[in-house]
Motif scaffolding. Sequence first.
Motif, PDB file in Angstrom:
ATOM      1  N   VAL A 169      30.382  55.132   8.804  1.00  0.00           N
ATOM      2  CA  VAL A 169      30.195  53.712   8.509  1.00  0.00           C
ATOM      3  C   VAL A 169      29.779  53.492   7.060  1.00  0.00           C
ATOM      4  N   PHE A 170      29.050  54.440   6.468  1.00  0.00           N
ATOM      5  CA  PHE A 170      28.610  54.292   5.086  1.00  0.00           C
ATOM      6  C   PHE A 170      29.735  54.586   4.096  1.00  0.00           C
ATOM      7  N   GLN A 171      30.802  55.203   4.573  1.00  0.00           N
ATOM      8  CA  GLN A 171      31.972  55.444   3.738  1.00  0.00           C
ATOM      9  C   GLN A 171      33.038  54.380   3.925  1.00  0.00           C
ATOM     10  N   GLY A 172      32.758  53.384   4.778  1.00  0.00           N
ATOM     11  CA  GLY A 172      33.720  52.324   5.026  1.00  0.00           C
ATOM     12  C   GLY A 172      34.958  52.810   5.749  1.00  0.00           C
ATOM     13  N   LYS A 173      34.825  53.814   6.622  1.00  0.00           N
ATOM     14  CA  LYS A 173      35.973  54.401   7.299  1.00  0.00           C
ATOM     15  C   LYS A 173      35.811  54.289   8.805  1.00  0.00           C
ATOM     16  N   ASN A 174      36.952  54.353   9.497  1.00  0.00           N
ATOM     17  CA  ASN A 174      36.895  54.528  10.935  1.00  0.00           C
ATOM     18  C   ASN A 174      37.443  55.900  11.288  1.00  0.00           C
ATOM     19  N   LEU A 175      37.168  56.346  12.488  1.00  0.00           N
ATOM     20  CA  LEU A 175      37.493  57.718  12.875  1.00  0.00           C
ATOM     21  C   LEU A 175      38.997  57.979  12.841  1.00  0.00           C
ATOM     22  N   TYR A 176      39.781  57.067  13.388  1.00  0.00           N
ATOM     23  CA  TYR A 176      41.221  57.306  13.497  1.00  0.00           C
ATOM     24  C   TYR A 176      41.863  57.496  12.127  1.00  0.00           C
ATOM     25  N   ARG A 177      41.602  56.575  11.200  1.00  0.00           N
ATOM     26  CA  ARG A 177      42.241  56.664   9.888  1.00  0.00           C
ATOM     27  C   ARG A 177      41.726  57.869   9.097  1.00  0.00           C
ATOM     28  N   THR A 178      40.476  58.218   9.292  1.00  0.00           N
ATOM     29  CA  THR A 178      39.918  59.374   8.585  1.00  0.00           C
ATOM     30  C   THR A 178      40.608  60.664   9.012  1.00  0.00           C
ATOM     31  N   LEU A 179      40.811  60.825  10.323  1.00  0.00           N
ATOM     32  CA  LEU A 179      41.428  62.041  10.824  1.00  0.00           C
ATOM     33  C   LEU A 179      42.930  62.073  10.550  1.00  0.00           C
ATOM     34  N   LEU A 235      26.422  48.091  11.340  1.00  0.00           N
ATOM     35  CA  LEU A 235      26.521  49.485  11.780  1.00  0.00           C
ATOM     36  C   LEU A 235      27.591  49.719  12.845  1.00  0.00           C
ATOM     37  N   HIS A 236      28.426  48.720  13.094  1.00  0.00           N
ATOM     38  CA  HIS A 236      29.616  48.838  13.946  1.00  0.00           C
ATOM     39  C   HIS A 236      29.291  49.182  15.393  1.00  0.00           C
ATOM     40  N   LEU A 237      28.217  48.626  15.921  1.00  0.00           N
ATOM     41  CA  LEU A 237      27.909  48.831  17.330  1.00  0.00           C
ATOM     42  C   LEU A 237      29.025  48.236  18.192  1.00  0.00           C
ATOM     43  N   ALA A 238      29.544  49.029  19.124  1.00  0.00           N
ATOM     44  CA  ALA A 238      30.594  48.632  20.073  1.00  0.00           C
ATOM     45  C   ALA A 238      31.933  48.347  19.407  1.00  0.00           C
ATOM     46  N   LYS A 239      32.087  48.670  18.108  1.00  0.00           N
ATOM     47  CA  LYS A 239      33.328  48.365  17.401  1.00  0.00           C
ATOM     48  C   LYS A 239      33.996  49.595  16.797  1.00  0.00           C
ATOM     49  N   GLU A 240      33.257  50.678  16.631  1.00  0.00           N
ATOM     50  CA  GLU A 240      33.760  51.814  15.866  1.00  0.00           C
ATOM     51  C   GLU A 240      34.771  52.648  16.644  1.00  0.00           C
ATOM     52  N   PHE A 241      34.512  52.892  17.943  1.00  0.00           N
ATOM     53  CA  PHE A 241      35.401  53.681  18.780  1.00  0.00           C
ATOM     54  C   PHE A 241      35.851  52.848  19.970  1.00  0.00           C
ATOM     55  N   GLN A 242      37.042  53.117  20.442  1.00  0.00           N
ATOM     56  CA  GLN A 242      37.531  52.486  21.660  1.00  0.00           C
ATOM     57  C   GLN A 242      37.437  53.492  22.809  1.00  0.00           C
ATOM     58  N   CYS A 243      36.212  53.869  23.134  1.00  0.00           N
ATOM     59  CA  CYS A 243      35.981  54.872  24.175  1.00  0.00           C
ATOM     60  C   CYS A 243      36.065  54.228  25.557  1.00  0.00           C
ATOM     61  N   ARG A 244      36.485  55.016  26.533  1.00  0.00           N
ATOM     62  CA  ARG A 244      36.533  54.543  27.915  1.00  0.00           C
ATOM     63  C   ARG A 244      35.445  55.165  28.780  1.00  0.00           C
ATOM     64  N   SER A 245      34.906  56.278  28.352  1.00  0.00           N
ATOM     65  CA  SER A 245      33.899  56.981  29.129  1.00  0.00           C
ATOM     66  C   SER A 245      32.514  56.381  28.889  1.00  0.00           C
ATOM     67  N   TYR A 246      31.720  56.289  29.950  1.00  0.00           N
ATOM     68  CA  TYR A 246      30.353  55.779  29.822  1.00  0.00           C
ATOM     69  C   TYR A 246      29.501  56.725  28.983  1.00  0.00           C
ATOM     70  N   ASP A 247      29.763  58.033  29.070  1.00  0.00           N
ATOM     71  CA  ASP A 247      29.033  59.003  28.248  1.00  0.00           C
ATOM     72  C   ASP A 247      29.297  58.767  26.767  1.00  0.00           C
ATOM     73  N   ALA A 248      30.559  58.486  26.407  1.00  0.00           N
ATOM     74  CA  ALA A 248      30.903  58.252  25.004  1.00  0.00           C
ATOM     75  C   ALA A 248      30.239  56.974  24.487  1.00  0.00           C
ATOM     76  N   LEU A 249      30.170  55.948  25.317  1.00  0.00           N
ATOM     77  CA  LEU A 249      29.483  54.715  24.913  1.00  0.00           C
ATOM     78  C   LEU A 249      28.007  54.995  24.633  1.00  0.00           C
TER      79      LEU A 249
END
Length: 463
Positions: A55-65, A355-369
Amino acid sequence: MAIILPKNDNNEQAKSYSDRFIKQAKIGTFLHQANIRKESGLSPLFLFQFIFSLVFQGKNLYRTLESGRIDNAPSKDAIYRFLNRPTFNWRKFLVTISSFLIKTRLLPLTSEGRARVLILDDSTYSRNRSKSVELLSRVHDHSTNRYLKGFRMLTLGWSDGGTFLPLAFSLLSSDKEKNRYQGLNQRIDKRTVGYRRRKEAIQKSTETMFSLLDQVNPFQLCASTLLFDSWFAFPVVIKRVLTEYHLHVVCMLKNMHRVYYTYNGSEYTLGQLYKVLRKKRGRAKILSSVVVGLGKAQNGNDVLVKIIFVRDRNRSKKWLAILTTNLELSDEEVIRIYGKRWEIECFFKVTKSHLHLAKEFQCRSYDALTAHTTIVFVRYIMLALSAREEKDPKTLGELFYLCCDEIEDIRFTEAVLLIIDLFASSFSKEFLLSEEQIQHFLDTFFEQLPAFLKSSLQKRAVA
């Protein structure tokens, strides 16, 4: 001769807010204590640090990888295995790191007479565009008075009036099965902490509240009072907090027709009690206060509480009621202590806006949330401690952008140094210059640079 040292784990660590915090907060130690350990592949600390800094680099996981521009970046499978593990105890991790920082970094900064409190509140965790998220439910947003898809994020935190730190949380689904879009994943091992968190998510919020309180030790944190709003202000809850957890309660009350308070041998609802009391004249902010009975506790003793009626500044003809179980406090002190509850509202705002709460990943698992929410909370802890230690007052939003700017500056200077290093290597090969001649040329070049750029480059070269 090399201006930039060879790439390895030590030399690549940027001297930034996040790197200093991860080292000082002993993140690796607390990950291990929470059973967040390496079974194969990359270490949990490396994966945590990678997600933490996105989040401090202004990136999301998908585009970074997908970009492939980061050396030694983890694979997407490694990230999601790390987030989806049901055996990782993320609540223990958050409680231990927050407690450690409170005892070592915050308590020494405040006097013993300063009131430290625990604060409990909930906020919406929106996943409006989701369909297949585990335990996704229909929840009511009190701020907009609308229903949405998502969870209620019940959060317990600590505050001394200057700094708020989250201690524990639970993402609550609906306790009614008809309001849940998705059910519980039955393939989860029932012996794991992830399964217990799922069962907790479908309990009533008042029951989950005590599960959160069970995780902390208020007396080690020097907290003697629990604050919450009117959504939890039921007599049975107040009496249980007072008798079982030995914490005083300061909370807002609402006028409920089934809740009665004993005054002068008679029982009154909150509205009826206000009518029978004598009010202060004029434009007094505190209209009246009275000691009333709340009923008997489990030990058979009568529970006495003080109710303070204050003028509603938004509606001059209306009133608000604040309850406290500590009869020794003055009316003004009770109101001042309850004012600390506003800090958790600011916490919710910062985590969602910056800090991108609930916006950074599109996870489906409760553990990931749960895992991602914990990482977001740790980001907030870093900003809160930095704000406390800064000499000049800065908002957490300003500190967030300073962290982003610092990382961008580091990346820019490292790129410039890399170009200079390649330039020097080419000179030595093409023109057969000695190391002393190249160093003399570079020193002359550095002397001609502007002061601000020269100091930045020299710091990175030394690091």
